[in-house]
Design an enzyme around this catalytic site. Structure first.
Site, short mmCIF file in Angstrom:
data_model
loop_
_atom_site.label_atom_id
_atom_site.label_comp_id
_atom_site.label_asym_id
_atom_site.label_seq_id
_atom_site.Cartn_x
_atom_site.Cartn_y
_atom_site.Cartn_z
N HIS A 136 4.20 2.32 13.93
CA HIS A 136 4.45 3.34 13.03
C HIS A 136 2.93 3.44 11.89
O HIS A 136 3.32 2.45 12.26
CB HIS A 136 5.56 3.92 12.34
CG HIS A 136 5.45 5.84 12.29
ND1 HIS A 136 4.77 5.50 10.84
CD2 HIS A 136 5.61 6.61 12.36
CE1 HIS A 136 5.28 6.44 10.31
NE2 HIS A 136 5.50 7.48 11.37
N HIS A 137 2.64 4.39 11.70
CA HIS A 137 1.44 4.24 11.23
C HIS A 137 1.94 3.50 9.35
O HIS A 137 1.25 3.35 9.28
CB HIS A 137 -0.15 5.69 10.71
CG HIS A 137 -1.18 5.37 10.71
ND1 HIS A 137 -1.52 4.38 10.33
CD2 HIS A 137 -1.86 6.18 10.98
CE1 HIS A 137 -2.76 4.03 9.95
NE2 HIS A 137 -2.63 5.31 10.36
N ALA A 138 3.01 3.70 8.93
CA ALA A 138 3.68 3.50 7.99
C ALA A 138 3.90 1.92 8.42
O ALA A 138 3.58 0.83 7.48
CB ALA A 138 5.19 3.87 7.57
#
Length: 455
Positions: A136-138
């Site tokens: 995830h980009h998080a």
């Protein structure tokens, strides 16, 4: 436990505001030889987890977003949640692999578990297999994502596998942190506002200012398309040396050529299309190369799609990127994110949700250039032949392009919306043709032809 930085949490907020998007960043490694057995792969992956604690951690959010989400150990971690197997059907070629990558880009990661996944793709033609790694980009940006992928691979003789660093902790957590930030709000809120007004006005104006309508910007669906363009890094450097341009300039010039071709094929006049593109800029210090978080800002230049001459187009790309860098757009966004660290997370979450709901109509595409591994990598004793980068689309951007170098190769991974980019192959062909065109001109100039164009 450690808190997510504002930008890390912001990517989760953006994903929550649009049911059509998945903000997973991926890389597909094409590997020589037969695929490993399930037992062999799981044993190998289990050994790599010892070097990356973040892969055993999930995100826990607080009620009403009173405090920032935190990374915490998953008490029920099970590797089986993160590993899947796919066998390509006949003819087992790259087009079939690209369809699998596109399907993976459309699938959201399970928030109940650590935000990553591995997909083993068997039966790739040419006695090869592939491994798709998605996070995830998080958790990662482009640079930290490739750094994570590199550390999943076997070390070479002159390099051991280091511990991957988690994101640097955000000072203060929990209810005490929330109370402290509320107390400081009369000071931090004005500072946040002043910083935004002084430094972000040029960026915001670029994002919201009227621009010519284009089929590249608009609502997107849930399905994806994915194609690849390839070039030699040696050729790109030769072009750069001939015309006093960087690798990034040449790559963006090729991207510009591709979008110009796409607009012409669609019957749109590139002469009246002001094509703004989001170009992420790394603000990651050398000491934070392994930290699993986001250290990026961005500039929003116009691509000179109206310019027909390849060398003039390259010069225009160089000039426009230099101008946007010089006026401090990337530093402005970085400053605002630093100030956001001091605000209650609810304020930050609200800001990202508002951005997610805002129907921006000005920016039409995204292109990010990530330096990849220079050394040959191996997975389970098998050489990695190629790495295909893949990034998501969101916020009405119907196409995104990830540019990744690996050894002496440059790969452009192009993601598009399934329904609105049925001609996405035109972008891949346009990039390769754009580089070939510039290379021919660079070689002509080196041979001293009298008809050489002036850059």
């Amino acid at each position: 436990m450690s808190e997510l930085h504002p930008l890390d949490g912001g990517f989760m907020e953006l994903e929550d505001t649009d049911r059509h998007i998945s903000l997973g960043i991926g890389a597909a490694a094409i590997v020589a030889g037969p695929a490993p057995t399930r037992a062999e792969f799981v044993e190998w992956l289990q050994s790599r987890l010892d070097h990356v604690d973040r892969l055993r951690e999930r995100v826990r959010s607080s009620r009403w977003d009173l405090t920032a989400p935190v990374w915490e150990a998953d008490p029920h971690f099970d590797l089986a949640h993160h590993v899947r197997w796919i066998a390509l059907p006949e003819p087992n070629d790259e087009s079939a692999l690209r369809e699998v990558i596109a399907a993976e880009l459309a699938q959201r990661l399970d928030r109940d578990h650590p935000l990553w996944q591995c997909v083993v793709v068997e039966h790739l033609a040419g006695d090869r297999w592939a491994l798709i790694v998605k996070a995830h980009h998080a958790m990662v940006d482009g640079i930290s994502g490739i750094s994570l992928f590199e550390r999943l691979c076997e070390p070479t003789e002159d390099r051991s596998v280091p511990e991957v660093q988690p994101s640097s902790p955000v000072p203060g957590r929990g209810r005490f942190s929330f109370a402290a930030r509320i107390v400081r709000l009369p000071v931090t809120a004005p500072r946040f506002t002043i910083t935004a007004i002084r430094s972000l006005v040029p960026v915001v104006c670029a994002a919201v200012a009227p621009s010519g309508s284009s089929s590249l910007n608009g609502p997107i669906g849930r399905q994806r398309r994915y194609v690849v363009a390839r070039s030699s890094l040696t050729d790109v450097r030769e072009i750069g040396a001939a015309f006093s341009a960087s690798v990034n300039d040449v790559a963006l010039a090729a991207v510009t050529s591709a979008y110009r071709t796409l607009l012409l094929r669609r019957g749109e006049d590139p002469g009246i299309t002001r094509l703004r593109i989001l170009v992420p800029i790394s603000v990651r210090p050398g000491t934070a190369g392994d930290a699993l978080d986001n250290r990026v800002s961005a500039i929003i230049p116009h691509l000179p799609v109206e310019v027909s001459d390849p060398v003039e187009r390259l010069d225009a790309v160089h000039a426009r990127v230099t101008y946007h860098r010089a006026r401090g757009e990337a530093e402005a966004e970085r400053s605002m994110l630093e100030v956001a660290e001091s605000l209650p997370y609810a304020v930050v979450a609200w800001a990202f949700r508002l951005a997610g709901h805002f129907p921006q109509r000005s920016v039409a595409a995204l292109a990010t250039n990530v330096p990849g591994p220079r050394r040959r990598l191996a997975l389970i004793g098998r050489p990695v032949l190629e790495i295909l980068p893949c990034i998501p689309i969101a916020m009405r951007l119907r196409t995104t392009i990830a540019i990744l170098s690996y050894q002496q190769h440059l790969v452009f991974g192009i993601t598009g919306d399934y329904d609105t980019t049925p001609d996405i192959d035109v972008l891949a062909e346009g990039i390769e043709c754009g580089i070939a065109e510039l290379l021919a001109l660079a070689q002509d100039r080196g041979e001293g032809h009298p008809s050489d164009p002036v850059g």
